[in-house]
Design a protein around this motif. Structure first.
Motif, PDB file in Angstrom:
ATOM      1  N   LEU B  81       0.814  -1.206   0.000  1.00 14.26           N
ATOM      2  CA  LEU B  81       0.000   0.000   0.000  1.00 14.26           C
ATOM      3  C   LEU B  81       0.855   1.266   0.000  1.00 14.26           C
ATOM      4  CD1 LEU B  81      -2.780  -1.004   2.507  1.00 14.26           C
ATOM      5  CD2 LEU B  81      -3.129  -0.375   0.105  1.00 14.26           C
ATOM      6  N   LEU B  82       0.330   2.272  -0.694  1.00  7.53           N
ATOM      7  CA  LEU B  82       0.924   3.602  -0.712  1.00  7.53           C
ATOM      8  C   LEU B  82       0.014   4.553   0.047  1.00  7.53           C
ATOM      9  CD1 LEU B  82       1.720   3.768  -4.538  1.00  7.53           C
ATOM     10  CD2 LEU B  82       3.293   3.117  -2.694  1.00  7.53           C
ATOM     11  N   LEU B  83       0.565   5.679   0.472  1.00  8.53           N
ATOM     12  CA  LEU B  83      -0.253   6.692   1.142  1.00  8.53           C
ATOM     13  C   LEU B  83      -1.435   7.096   0.269  1.00  8.53           C
ATOM     14  CD1 LEU B  83       2.339   9.119   2.782  1.00  8.53           C
ATOM     15  CD2 LEU B  83       0.606   7.753   3.964  1.00  8.53           C
ATOM     16  N   SER B  84      -1.174   7.190  -1.018  1.00  9.74           N
ATOM     17  CA  SER B  84      -2.199   7.659  -1.949  1.00  9.74           C
ATOM     18  C   SER B  84      -3.345   6.657  -2.140  1.00  9.74           C
ATOM     19  CB  SER B  84      -1.567   7.963  -3.316  1.00  9.74           C
ATOM     20  OG  SER B  84      -0.902   6.809  -3.805  1.00  9.74           O
ATOM     21  N   ASP B  85      -3.214   5.471  -1.570  1.00 11.58           N
ATOM     22  CA  ASP B  85      -4.295   4.485  -1.678  1.00 11.58           C
ATOM     23  C   ASP B  85      -5.395   4.733  -0.645  1.00 11.58           C
ATOM     24  OD1 ASP B  85      -1.838   1.974  -2.396  1.00 11.58           O
ATOM     25  OD2 ASP B  85      -3.164   3.016  -3.804  1.00 11.58           O
ATOM     26  N   SER B  86      -5.165   5.641   0.273  1.00 17.19           N
ATOM     27  CA  SER B  86      -6.200   5.965   1.258  1.00 17.19           C
ATOM     28  C   SER B  86      -7.447   6.477   0.561  1.00 17.19           C
ATOM     29  CB  SER B  86      -5.686   7.035   2.229  1.00 17.19           C
ATOM     30  OG  SER B  86      -4.661   6.522   3.032  1.00 17.19           O
ATOM     31  N   GLY B  87      -8.596   6.074   1.074  1.00 18.20           N
ATOM     32  CA  GLY B  87      -9.841   6.532   0.464  1.00 18.20           C
ATOM     33  C   GLY B  87     -10.994   5.652   0.882  1.00 18.20           C
ATOM     34  N   PHE B  88     -12.121   5.903   0.252  1.00 14.69           N
ATOM     35  CA  PHE B  88     -13.339   5.149   0.525  1.00 14.69           C
ATOM     36  C   PHE B  88     -13.628   4.286  -0.687  1.00 14.69           C
ATOM     37  CE2 PHE B  88     -16.909   4.248   3.010  1.00 14.69           C
ATOM     38  CZ  PHE B  88     -18.073   4.302   2.266  1.00 14.69           C
ATOM     39  N   TYR B  89     -13.677   2.985  -0.492  1.00 20.28           N
ATOM     40  CA  TYR B  89     -13.827   2.044  -1.601  1.00 20.28           C
ATOM     41  C   TYR B  89     -15.228   1.435  -1.584  1.00 20.28           C
ATOM     42  CZ  TYR B  89      -8.852   2.486  -2.285  1.00 20.28           C
ATOM     43  OH  TYR B  89      -7.606   2.997  -2.556  1.00 20.28           O
ATOM     44  N   LEU B  90     -15.841   1.465  -2.741  1.00 22.85           N
ATOM     45  CA  LEU B  90     -17.196   0.955  -2.888  1.00 22.85           C
ATOM     46  C   LEU B  90     -17.237  -0.156  -3.923  1.00 22.85           C
ATOM     47  CD1 LEU B  90     -19.347   4.210  -2.989  1.00 22.85           C
ATOM     48  CD2 LEU B  90     -19.663   2.343  -1.385  1.00 22.85           C
ATOM     49  N   CYS B  91     -17.963  -1.197  -3.591  1.00 20.98           N
ATOM     50  CA  CYS B  91     -18.223  -2.277  -4.521  1.00 20.98           C
ATOM     51  C   CYS B  91     -19.654  -2.108  -5.030  1.00 20.98           C
ATOM     52  CB  CYS B  91     -18.074  -3.614  -3.805  1.00 20.98           C
ATOM     53  SG  CYS B  91     -18.359  -5.063  -4.812  1.00 20.98           S
ATOM     54  N   ALA B  92     -19.903  -2.503  -6.269  1.00 22.49           N
ATOM     55  CA  ALA B  92     -21.246  -2.389  -6.820  1.00 22.49           C
ATOM     56  C   ALA B  92     -21.494  -3.504  -7.819  1.00 22.49           C
ATOM     57  CB  ALA B  92     -21.447  -1.042  -7.506  1.00 22.49           C
ATOM     58  N   TRP B  93     -22.768  -3.794  -8.058  1.00 21.96           N
ATOM     59  CA  TRP B  93     -23.104  -4.784  -9.078  1.00 21.96           C
ATOM     60  C   TRP B  93     -24.330  -4.335  -9.856  1.00 21.96           C
ATOM     61  CZ3 TRP B  93     -27.593  -7.661  -9.662  1.00 21.96           C
ATOM     62  CH2 TRP B  93     -28.482  -7.673  -8.575  1.00 21.96           C
ATOM     63  N   THR B  94     -24.452  -4.892 -11.058  1.00 26.69           N
ATOM     64  CA  THR B  94     -25.635  -4.679 -11.858  1.00 26.69           C
ATOM     65  C   THR B  94     -25.819  -5.837 -12.819  1.00 26.69           C
ATOM     66  OG1 THR B  94     -26.857  -3.017 -13.153  1.00 26.69           O
ATOM     67  CG2 THR B  94     -24.596  -3.456 -13.826  1.00 26.69           C
ATOM     68  N   LYS B  95     -26.971  -5.859 -13.456  1.00 23.86           N
ATOM     69  CA  LYS B  95     -27.244  -6.816 -14.533  1.00 23.86           C
ATOM     70  C   LYS B  95     -27.954  -6.067 -15.644  1.00 23.86           C
ATOM     71  CE  LYS B  95     -27.954 -11.081 -14.023  1.00 23.86           C
ATOM     72  NZ  LYS B  95     -28.388 -12.469 -13.749  1.00 23.86           N
ATOM     73  N   ASP B  96     -27.968  -6.711 -16.814  1.00 23.10           N
ATOM     74  CA  ASP B  96     -28.696  -6.140 -17.951  1.00 23.10           C
ATOM     75  C   ASP B  96     -28.245  -4.722 -18.268  1.00 23.10           C
ATOM     76  OD1 ASP B  96     -31.554  -7.788 -16.599  1.00 23.10           O
ATOM     77  OD2 ASP B  96     -30.274  -8.468 -18.248  1.00 23.10           O
ATOM     78  N   ARG B  97     -26.967  -4.491 -18.211  1.00 23.48           N
ATOM     79  CA  ARG B  97     -26.377  -3.201 -18.582  1.00 23.48           C
ATOM     80  C   ARG B  97     -26.900  -2.060 -17.730  1.00 23.48           C
ATOM     81  NH1 ARG B  97     -26.283  -3.707 -25.216  1.00 23.48           N
ATOM     82  NH2 ARG B  97     -25.763  -5.920 -25.263  1.00 23.48           N
ATOM     83  N   GLY B  98     -27.266  -2.382 -16.483  1.00 25.99           N
ATOM     84  CA  GLY B  98     -27.729  -1.345 -15.593  1.00 25.99           C
ATOM     85  C   GLY B  98     -29.190  -0.990 -15.740  1.00 25.99           C
ATOM     86  N   LEU B  99     -29.903  -1.739 -16.543  1.00 27.02           N
ATOM     87  CA  LEU B  99     -31.306  -1.428 -16.810  1.00 27.02           C
ATOM     88  C   LEU B  99     -32.138  -1.394 -15.543  1.00 27.02           C
ATOM     89  CD1 LEU B  99     -33.424  -0.950 -19.056  1.00 27.02           C
ATOM     90  CD2 LEU B  99     -33.785  -3.413 -19.081  1.00 27.02           C
ATOM     91  N   TYR B 100     -31.817  -2.274 -14.620  1.00 30.60           N
ATOM     92  CA  TYR B 100     -32.596  -2.334 -13.387  1.00 30.60           C
ATOM     93  C   TYR B 100     -31.857  -1.699 -12.215  1.00 30.60           C
ATOM     94  CZ  TYR B 100     -35.351  -5.346 -16.320  1.00 30.60           C
ATOM     95  OH  TYR B 100     -36.097  -5.822 -17.360  1.00 30.60           O
ATOM     96  N   GLY B 101     -30.840  -0.913 -12.533  1.00 28.23           N
ATOM     97  CA  GLY B 101     -30.163  -0.166 -11.478  1.00 28.23           C
ATOM     98  C   GLY B 101     -28.905  -0.839 -10.977  1.00 28.23           C
TER      99      GLY B 101
END
Lengths: 115, 112
Positions: B81-101
């Motif tokens: 890890l580097l200092l610059s890696d600090s932050g807020f990390y979010l995971c996300a998922w979708t299906k159908d190219r995001g059609l349903y959010g």
């Protein structure tokens, strides 16, 4: 490559004032457009989305947005804000023709509503 | 129901140490998965996405890597890890190219 630009980084309004947050995107193809909100300490929440049809989209909590294709814009509006609308707002775009579903976000706008 | 689990919620790591953040999706199959980093004034920056097991695409050059060992598991890693890696990390998922959010995890606050 797609990009999204939100012009207002920090907006301060009094309660009952009207709100308009600007969002422009850069992409030559067909896009889906989204507005998300993040209340302090909470997850990202979908406000509204536009895929096709009526370019004026109504979302939750009295928000609406208008897609103007010729201006590549998708501005968010609310006629009368409340203190509870204090949050960070994100505009986002994805490429309707891509199977990746990549969602590209703008820099975000922090809205502070004074009671 | 469809849910997304992301852990840990907070993490403090010294510079040069390894990193492993895990994201697991339930209630769906073959989702598209994403890792974002949120930094003040810079919105959510897409770091990696995956359309299937073992398929990883990187959006920005960086010190991090991602893997998808199982259909509904997405891991963000770093060897040092580097200092610059600090932050807020979010995971996300979708299906159908995001059609349903899109569904976002609750995030990990990483301090290096």
């Amino acid at each position: 490559a797609q990009s999204v630009s939100q012009h207002n980084h920090h907006v301060i309004l009094s309660e009952a004032a009207s709100l308009e947050l600007g969002c422009n995107y850069s992409y030559g193809g067909t896009v889906n457009l989204f507005w998300y909100v993040q209340y302090p300490g909470q997850h990202l929440q979908l406000l509204l989305k536009y895929f096709s049809g009526d370019p004026l989209v109504k979302g939750i909590k009295g928000f609406e947005a208008e897609f103007i294709k010729s201006k590549f814009s998708f501005n968010l509006r609310k006629p009368s804000v409340q203190w509870s609308d204090t949050a960070e707002y994100f505009c986002a775009v994805n490429d309707r023709g891509s199977n990746t579903g990549k969602l590209i976000f703008g820099q975000g706008t922090t809205l502070q509503v004074k009671p | 129901s469809q849910t997304i689990h992301q852990w840990p919620a907070t993490l403090v790591q010294p510079v040069g140490s390894p990193l492993s953040l895990e994201c697991t999706v339930e209630g769906t199959s073959n989702p598209n998965l994403y890792w974002y980093r949120q930094a003040a004034g810079r919105g959510l920056q897409l770091l990696f996405y995956s359309v299937g097991i073992g398929q990883i695409s990187s959006e920005v050059p960086q010190n991090l890597s991602a893997s998808r060992p199982q259909d509904r598991q997405f891991i963000l890693s770093s060897k040092k890890l580097l200092l610059s890696d600090s932050g807020f990390y979010l995971c996300a998922w979708t299906k159908d190219r995001g059609l349903y959010g899109y569904t976002f995890g609750s995030g990990t606050r990483l301090t290096v």
